[in-house]
Design a protein around this motif. Structure first.
Motif, PDB file in Angstrom:
ATOM      1  N   SER A 170       0.829  -1.206   0.000  1.00  0.00           N
ATOM      2  CA  SER A 170       0.000   0.000   0.000  1.00  0.00           C
ATOM      3  C   SER A 170       0.862   1.254   0.000  1.00  0.00           C
ATOM      4  CB  SER A 170      -0.918   0.008   1.229  1.00  0.00           C
ATOM      5  OG  SER A 170      -1.774  -1.115   1.225  1.00  0.00           O
ATOM      6  N   VAL A 171       0.416   2.250  -0.768  1.00  0.00           N
ATOM      7  CA  VAL A 171       1.117   3.522  -0.863  1.00  0.00           C
ATOM      8  C   VAL A 171       0.081   4.642  -0.931  1.00  0.00           C
ATOM      9  CG1 VAL A 171       2.768   4.926  -2.163  1.00  0.00           C
ATOM     10  CG2 VAL A 171       2.994   2.437  -2.158  1.00  0.00           C
ATOM     11  N   TYR A 186       2.930   8.910  -6.163  1.00  0.00           N
ATOM     12  CA  TYR A 186       3.085   8.956  -4.710  1.00  0.00           C
ATOM     13  C   TYR A 186       2.690  10.333  -4.202  1.00  0.00           C
ATOM     14  CZ  TYR A 186       5.371   9.534  -0.210  1.00  0.00           C
ATOM     15  OH  TYR A 186       5.616   9.822   1.104  1.00  0.00           O
ATOM     16  N   ASP A 187       1.854  10.357  -3.176  1.00  0.00           N
ATOM     17  CA  ASP A 187       1.360  11.607  -2.606  1.00  0.00           C
ATOM     18  C   ASP A 187       1.207  11.403  -1.101  1.00  0.00           C
ATOM     19  OD1 ASP A 187       0.037  13.852  -1.751  1.00  0.00           O
ATOM     20  OD2 ASP A 187      -1.664  13.661  -3.123  1.00  0.00           O
ATOM     21  N   PRO A 188       2.071  11.997  -0.279  1.00  0.00           N
ATOM     22  CA  PRO A 188       1.997  11.771   1.173  1.00  0.00           C
ATOM     23  C   PRO A 188       0.658  12.159   1.770  1.00  0.00           C
ATOM     24  CG  PRO A 188       4.002  12.971   0.576  1.00  0.00           C
ATOM     25  CD  PRO A 188       3.175  12.899  -0.651  1.00  0.00           C
ATOM     26  N   GLN A 189      -0.101  13.032   1.069  1.00  0.00           N
ATOM     27  CA  GLN A 189      -1.408  13.457   1.569  1.00  0.00           C
ATOM     28  C   GLN A 189      -2.550  12.688   0.915  1.00  0.00           C
ATOM     29  OE1 GLN A 189      -1.374  15.554   4.133  1.00  0.00           O
ATOM     30  NE2 GLN A 189       0.854  15.499   3.895  1.00  0.00           N
ATOM     31  N   LEU A 231      10.848   2.573   2.831  1.00  0.00           N
ATOM     32  CA  LEU A 231      11.079   3.853   2.150  1.00  0.00           C
ATOM     33  C   LEU A 231      11.927   3.613   0.912  1.00  0.00           C
ATOM     34  CD1 LEU A 231      12.193   6.059   5.204  1.00  0.00           C
ATOM     35  CD2 LEU A 231       9.874   5.645   4.432  1.00  0.00           C
ATOM     36  N   HIS A 232      11.650   4.358  -0.153  1.00  0.00           N
ATOM     37  CA  HIS A 232      12.515   4.430  -1.319  1.00  0.00           C
ATOM     38  C   HIS A 232      13.208   5.785  -1.288  1.00  0.00           C
ATOM     39  CE1 HIS A 232      10.167   1.272  -3.940  1.00  0.00           C
ATOM     40  NE2 HIS A 232      10.573   0.795  -2.778  1.00  0.00           N
ATOM     41  N   ILE A 233      14.531   5.771  -1.361  1.00  0.00           N
ATOM     42  CA  ILE A 233      15.320   6.992  -1.243  1.00  0.00           C
ATOM     43  C   ILE A 233      16.261   7.066  -2.429  1.00  0.00           C
ATOM     44  CG2 ILE A 233      16.982   8.243   0.187  1.00  0.00           C
ATOM     45  CD1 ILE A 233      15.832   6.608   2.592  1.00  0.00           C
ATOM     46  N   VAL A 234      16.259   8.213  -3.120  1.00  0.00           N
ATOM     47  CA  VAL A 234      17.114   8.426  -4.286  1.00  0.00           C
ATOM     48  C   VAL A 234      17.987   9.642  -4.034  1.00  0.00           C
ATOM     49  CG1 VAL A 234      17.178   8.868  -6.771  1.00  0.00           C
ATOM     50  CG2 VAL A 234      15.369   7.414  -5.812  1.00  0.00           C
ATOM     51  N   ASN A 235      19.297   9.416  -4.027  1.00  0.00           N
ATOM     52  CA  ASN A 235      20.266  10.492  -3.794  1.00  0.00           C
ATOM     53  C   ASN A 235      19.912  11.307  -2.552  1.00  0.00           C
ATOM     54  OD1 ASN A 235      21.911   9.913  -6.106  1.00  0.00           O
ATOM     55  ND2 ASN A 235      20.293  10.789  -7.379  1.00  0.00           N
ATOM     56  N   GLY A 236      19.559  10.579  -1.474  1.00  0.00           N
ATOM     57  CA  GLY A 236      19.327  11.201  -0.182  1.00  0.00           C
ATOM     58  C   GLY A 236      17.935  11.728   0.064  1.00  0.00           C
ATOM     59  N   LYS A 237      17.041  11.656  -0.917  1.00  0.00           N
ATOM     60  CA  LYS A 237      15.696  12.199  -0.758  1.00  0.00           C
ATOM     61  C   LYS A 237      14.666  11.076  -0.780  1.00  0.00           C
ATOM     62  CE  LYS A 237      14.607  16.134  -2.609  1.00  0.00           C
ATOM     63  NZ  LYS A 237      14.209  16.907  -1.391  1.00  0.00           N
ATOM     64  N   VAL A 238      13.756  11.092   0.187  1.00  0.00           N
ATOM     65  CA  VAL A 238      12.671  10.115   0.215  1.00  0.00           C
ATOM     66  C   VAL A 238      11.717  10.410  -0.938  1.00  0.00           C
ATOM     67  CG1 VAL A 238      10.705   9.204   1.513  1.00  0.00           C
ATOM     68  CG2 VAL A 238      12.820   9.799   2.710  1.00  0.00           C
ATOM     69  N   ARG A 241       6.991   6.354   0.372  1.00  0.00           N
ATOM     70  CA  ARG A 241       6.818   5.631   1.625  1.00  0.00           C
ATOM     71  C   ARG A 241       5.777   4.550   1.382  1.00  0.00           C
ATOM     72  NH1 ARG A 241       8.937   8.717   5.938  1.00  0.00           N
ATOM     73  NH2 ARG A 241       9.667  10.742   5.192  1.00  0.00           N
ATOM     74  N   LEU A 242       6.085   3.328   1.798  1.00  0.00           N
ATOM     75  CA  LEU A 242       5.241   2.181   1.496  1.00  0.00           C
ATOM     76  C   LEU A 242       4.865   1.476   2.784  1.00  0.00           C
ATOM     77  CD1 LEU A 242       8.042   2.236  -0.472  1.00  0.00           C
ATOM     78  CD2 LEU A 242       6.547   0.813  -1.866  1.00  0.00           C
ATOM     79  N   HIS A 243       3.734   0.749   2.736  1.00  0.00           N
ATOM     80  CA  HIS A 243       3.220   0.131   3.957  1.00  0.00           C
ATOM     81  C   HIS A 243       2.528  -1.195   3.657  1.00  0.00           C
ATOM     82  CE1 HIS A 243       1.714  -0.075   8.039  1.00  0.00           C
ATOM     83  NE2 HIS A 243       0.480  -0.206   7.596  1.00  0.00           N
ATOM     84  N   ALA A 244       2.616  -2.099   4.602  1.00  0.00           N
ATOM     85  CA  ALA A 244       1.876  -3.368   4.603  1.00  0.00           C
ATOM     86  C   ALA A 244       2.161  -4.250   3.392  1.00  0.00           C
ATOM     87  CB  ALA A 244       0.371  -3.104   4.711  1.00  0.00           C
ATOM     88  N   PRO A 245       3.418  -4.692   3.184  1.00  0.00           N
ATOM     89  CA  PRO A 245       3.694  -5.645   2.105  1.00  0.00           C
ATOM     90  C   PRO A 245       3.067  -6.994   2.415  1.00  0.00           C
ATOM     91  CG  PRO A 245       5.636  -5.390   3.490  1.00  0.00           C
ATOM     92  CD  PRO A 245       4.623  -4.399   3.986  1.00  0.00           C
TER      93      PRO A 245
END
Length: 424
Positions: A170-171, A186-189, A231-238, A241-245
């Motif tokens: 879930s994302v 991806y949208d944190p909100q 979390l997926h992080i590319v060159n230091g930036k998140v 964010r993923l949940h419940a695999p």
């Protein structure tokens, strides 16, 4: 003097212990591939594999399989003055770690090579590879090229994307139209959506923002996995964010939070180096939501508590879409809740609000007008005006207009104290 020495010794031991816990460990020894295993699929007809039979159609009959690499797809070379794993990309396949990881950070650097191979050798075709984690099927099992896993996509212009390969996760995301297809960013909100690469679904969520460096620079990618969060992080930036695999190859769809990792060979030459991991006992503070916020967000005052008020239907802003329209009523903390959220959705005939998904929030749906079909406890139910639907936390659900007129319903969701902090 003896007392001082004892203090010094205890301090030294404590210092060494702390730093031992903080020390990154090499997942690749920098010399050879003895700590990894290989599996390769069926070569393209253009590849010359001595002694390997082809059928009447000119295609190879079998896969190369495990521990058989006559084309030297996986080798160790020196690039930019440092040892690196070279993945030629000539045959689709995997390089899998012997080590199985759980609750960890893993990071590596990659750089694209020059070679591209059929069937992905057209000039306009993006170079492609991938980092697979939570791997939970054997190489080549079920006639699959890619093992069941979660993928941090490594492809030109798409580094950090999600593909849920034969699994689900879930994302928080927001849909958008891309021609005839619907993509999810991806949208944190945004709301939680469940992604799964199964027939009819690509299982993809697009990273945000784009923090990839252009070819031929080295990029650093990192995954952080703790419990059911990653979390997926590319060159230091998140960037996600993923949940419940979840495993979907078992009836109960149990969580999957550990497994080896895989580097893909997928039609393009790529180099990997500095592959290392760090066991963790919590999500790193620097990647928590508050720490990842912008300075302006960090300095902002907490939102005011919502008091008693009236929301006039005629004054609610209307947001139209191809599926219908929506009205946001409220989304704010109250005296007893971290957040109370309410919106009203109108679906056109035959439209569904979203694919089946799940999220930690409980929610009430009150049908105002029309007829809807709702997925509740694994069963589809049809209900009309005045009906109330309760969806429990983390239960797969969806809703669709099953009538011949527009359907309108209210959605009420809430987050009890502490729930928002636990979310990715």
């Amino acid at each position: 003097m003896r007392y001082s020495c004892s203090i010094a010794l205890v301090s030294l031991i404590s210092f060494a212990h702390v730093h031992a816990e903080d020390a990154w460990k090499s997942l690749w020894n920098g010399r050879d591939l003895s700590e990894w295993s290989t599996w390769l699929g069926r070569p393209d007809p253009a590849s010359d594999v001595p002694g390997m039979p082809k059928g009447d159609n000119g295609k190879y009959v079998d896969v190369l399989g495990p521990a058989r690499d006559p084309l030297r797809v996986f080798t160790v070379v020196e690039v930019d003055g440092q040892k690196a794993i070279r993945v030629s990309g000539e045959v689709f396949g995997e390089l899998r770690s012997h080590e199985s990881l759980q609750n960890y950070r893993l990071r590596l650097q990659f750089k694209w090579g020059q070679l591209k191979w059929p069937p992905r050798n057209k000039p306009e075709t993006a170079r492609d590879s991938g980092l697979l984690y939570h791997v939970h099927s054997a190489p080549g099992a079920e006639d699959r090229t890619w093992a069941r896993s979660v993928e941090l996509q490594i492809q030109e212009h798409d580094v950090g994307d999600l593909y849920a390969i034969g699994s689900e996760i879930s994302v928080r995301s927001t849909p958008r139209k891309d021609g005839e297809h619907t993509l999810f960013d991806y949208d944190p909100q945004g709301e939680f959506h469940v992604f799964s690469q199964v027939p009819g679904q690509d299982g993809r969520c697009v990273k945000q923002p784009d923090n990839e460096k252009p070819n031929p620079e080295w990029n650093t990618v990192e995954i952080v996995c703790f419990g059911e969060d990653s979390l997926h992080i590319v060159n230091g930036k998140v960037v996600m964010r993923l949940h419940a695999p979840r495993r979907i190859d078992q009836p109960e769809h149990p969580p999957v939070t550990e497994g080896p990792v895989i580097l893909q060979s997928e039609g393009a030459e790529i180099f990997y180096r500095n592959v290392e991991y760090l066991p963790i006992t919590a999500l790193p503070p620097e990647f928590m939501t508050a720490s990842a916020a912008t300075p302006s967000e960090q300095d902002a005052s907490p939102p005011a508590l919502m008091g008693s008020m009236i929301f006039d239907w005629t004054q609610l802003p209307v947001k139209k879409s191809a599926k219908g329209e929506s009205r946001q009523v409220c989304r704010a903390p109250t005296a007893t809740l971290d957040e109370l959220e309410c919106h009203v959705t109108t679906l056109n005939v035959g439209e569904e609000a979203h694919r089946a998904h799940q999220h930690p929030d409980e929610e009430l749906i009150i049908v105002k007008e029309g007829t809807v079909e709702a997925l509740v406890n694994g069963e589809l139910k049809i209900v009309g005006p005045g009906s109330v639907i309760f969806q429990a936390a983390n239960q797969l659900h969806h809703i669709r207009n099953a009538g011949d007129t527009p359907a309108t319903y209210h959605v009420i969701k809430w987050n009890s104290p502490g729930m928002l902090k636990k979310k990715p």
